[in-house]
Design a protein around this motif. Sequence first.
Motif, PDB file in Angstrom:
ATOM      1  N   ASN A  32       0.948  -1.048  -0.131  1.00  0.00           N
ATOM      2  CA  ASN A  32      -0.038   0.191   0.060  1.00  0.00           C
ATOM      3  C   ASN A  32       0.745   1.239  -0.070  1.00  0.00           C
ATOM      4  O   ASN A  32       0.650   2.146  -0.734  1.00  0.00           O
ATOM      5  CB  ASN A  32      -0.837  -0.120   1.120  1.00  0.00           C
ATOM      6  CG  ASN A  32      -1.874   1.258   1.357  1.00  0.00           C
ATOM      7  OD1 ASN A  32      -1.620   2.294   1.265  1.00  0.00           O
ATOM      8  ND2 ASN A  32      -3.139   0.794   1.284  1.00  0.00           N
ATOM      9  N   ARG A  36       0.980   3.888  -2.908  1.00  0.00           N
ATOM     10  CA  ARG A  36       0.776   5.601  -2.314  1.00  0.00           C
ATOM     11  C   ARG A  36       1.605   6.366  -2.960  1.00  0.00           C
ATOM     12  O   ARG A  36       1.450   7.386  -3.173  1.00  0.00           O
ATOM     13  CB  ARG A  36       0.534   5.479  -0.924  1.00  0.00           C
ATOM     14  CG  ARG A  36      -0.065   6.871  -0.538  1.00  0.00           C
ATOM     15  CD  ARG A  36      -0.366   6.832   1.101  1.00  0.00           C
ATOM     16  NE  ARG A  36      -1.027   8.160   1.443  1.00  0.00           N
ATOM     17  CZ  ARG A  36      -0.481   9.306   1.091  1.00  0.00           C
ATOM     18  NH1 ARG A  36       0.706   9.492   0.432  1.00  0.00           N
ATOM     19  NH2 ARG A  36      -1.302  10.245   1.492  1.00  0.00           N
ATOM     20  N   LYS A  94      -7.000   8.867  -1.534  1.00  0.00           N
ATOM     21  CA  LYS A  94      -7.996   8.952  -0.080  1.00  0.00           C
ATOM     22  C   LYS A  94      -8.232   7.485  -0.019  1.00  0.00           C
ATOM     23  O   LYS A  94      -8.283   7.078   1.005  1.00  0.00           O
ATOM     24  CB  LYS A  94      -9.185   9.772  -0.501  1.00  0.00           C
ATOM     25  CG  LYS A  94      -8.986  11.123  -0.220  1.00  0.00           C
ATOM     26  CD  LYS A  94     -10.325  11.922  -0.618  1.00  0.00           C
ATOM     27  CE  LYS A  94     -10.027  13.295  -0.544  1.00  0.00           C
ATOM     28  NZ  LYS A  94     -11.220  14.365  -1.106  1.00  0.00           N
ATOM     29  N   ARG A  95      -8.655   6.733  -1.108  1.00  0.00           N
ATOM     30  CA  ARG A  95      -8.951   5.109  -1.008  1.00  0.00           C
ATOM     31  C   ARG A  95      -7.867   4.491  -0.247  1.00  0.00           C
ATOM     32  O   ARG A  95      -7.987   3.638   0.710  1.00  0.00           O
ATOM     33  CB  ARG A  95      -9.235   4.589  -2.275  1.00  0.00           C
ATOM     34  CG  ARG A  95      -9.803   3.289  -2.180  1.00  0.00           C
ATOM     35  CD  ARG A  95      -9.929   2.572  -3.587  1.00  0.00           C
ATOM     36  NE  ARG A  95      -8.634   2.351  -4.286  1.00  0.00           N
ATOM     37  CZ  ARG A  95      -7.861   1.693  -4.079  1.00  0.00           C
ATOM     38  NH1 ARG A  95      -8.083   0.691  -3.298  1.00  0.00           N
ATOM     39  NH2 ARG A  95      -6.766   1.559  -4.837  1.00  0.00           N
ATOM     40  N   ASP A  97      -5.482   5.738   1.647  1.00  0.00           N
ATOM     41  CA  ASP A  97      -5.206   6.232   2.950  1.00  0.00           C
ATOM     42  C   ASP A  97      -6.427   5.392   4.121  1.00  0.00           C
ATOM     43  O   ASP A  97      -5.965   5.018   4.921  1.00  0.00           O
ATOM     44  CB  ASP A  97      -5.309   7.553   3.106  1.00  0.00           C
ATOM     45  CG  ASP A  97      -4.289   8.468   2.540  1.00  0.00           C
ATOM     46  OD1 ASP A  97      -3.130   7.670   2.500  1.00  0.00           O
ATOM     47  OD2 ASP A  97      -4.415   9.496   2.122  1.00  0.00           O
ATOM     48  N   SER A  98      -7.686   5.088   3.432  1.00  0.00           N
ATOM     49  CA  SER A  98      -8.538   4.500   4.058  1.00  0.00           C
ATOM     50  C   SER A  98      -8.327   3.048   4.246  1.00  0.00           C
ATOM     51  O   SER A  98      -8.366   2.555   5.391  1.00  0.00           O
ATOM     52  CB  SER A  98     -10.000   4.674   3.478  1.00  0.00           C
ATOM     53  OG  SER A  98     -10.857   3.844   4.152  1.00  0.00           O
ATOM     54  N   SER A  99      -7.560   2.603   3.250  1.00  0.00           N
ATOM     55  CA  SER A  99      -7.273   1.083   3.111  1.00  0.00           C
ATOM     56  C   SER A  99      -6.123   0.900   4.230  1.00  0.00           C
ATOM     57  O   SER A  99      -6.041   0.008   5.090  1.00  0.00           O
ATOM     58  CB  SER A  99      -6.929   0.654   1.877  1.00  0.00           C
ATOM     59  OG  SER A  99      -6.529  -0.679   1.891  1.00  0.00           O
ATOM     60  N   GLN A 101      -5.297   2.631   6.626  1.00  0.00           N
ATOM     61  CA  GLN A 101      -5.907   2.836   8.118  1.00  0.00           C
ATOM     62  C   GLN A 101      -6.430   1.439   8.474  1.00  0.00           C
ATOM     63  O   GLN A 101      -6.263   1.181   9.818  1.00  0.00           O
ATOM     64  CB  GLN A 101      -6.890   3.981   8.072  1.00  0.00           C
ATOM     65  CG  GLN A 101      -7.227   4.444   9.703  1.00  0.00           C
ATOM     66  CD  GLN A 101      -8.027   5.543   9.783  1.00  0.00           C
ATOM     67  OE1 GLN A 101      -8.575   5.981   8.840  1.00  0.00           O
ATOM     68  NE2 GLN A 101      -8.645   5.916  10.936  1.00  0.00           N
ATOM     69  N   ASP A 102      -7.397   0.981   7.620  1.00  0.00           N
ATOM     70  CA  ASP A 102      -8.099  -0.432   8.136  1.00  0.00           C
ATOM     71  C   ASP A 102      -6.918  -1.442   8.411  1.00  0.00           C
ATOM     72  O   ASP A 102      -7.022  -2.351   9.353  1.00  0.00           O
ATOM     73  CB  ASP A 102      -8.945  -0.790   6.941  1.00  0.00           C
ATOM     74  CG  ASP A 102      -9.521  -1.979   7.347  1.00  0.00           C
ATOM     75  OD1 ASP A 102     -10.087  -2.075   8.544  1.00  0.00           O
ATOM     76  OD2 ASP A 102      -9.707  -2.717   6.286  1.00  0.00           O
TER      77      ASP A 102
END
Length: 128
Positions: A32, A36, A94-95, A97-99, A101-102
Amino acid sequence: MSSSSTALRELQRDLENKANDLSKLQKDIAKNHQVRKKYTIQLGENELVLKELDLLNEDANVYKLIGPVLVKQDLAEANANVRKRIEYISAELKRLDSSLQDLEEKQHSKREAILKVQQRIQAGKAKA
């Protein structure tokens, strides 16, 4: 005595499985980060292109590289394309970053689970 050693072996297997899961999560997090980084670089490049396009006069010639060929392109069209690309890349970031964080939350819970199993193993060894 054999039931406690069986329970200890089960805990060891459970610990190995959790450690393997944690390792997979860490690889996913690293992947990731790589993706990124690539998108962040592309975003910077596209923002630079947009700044350059904004400096041009309306009658300026703009060319787009398609394969080995430079093709003349309308300035407004080039501007719109770059803005769409920036919008897409920003959404992907953004996607990601969300992934991320999860994944980091899952990694944290796996580490806690591993710690609990290690403590149970220590307690089992202390009893034996």
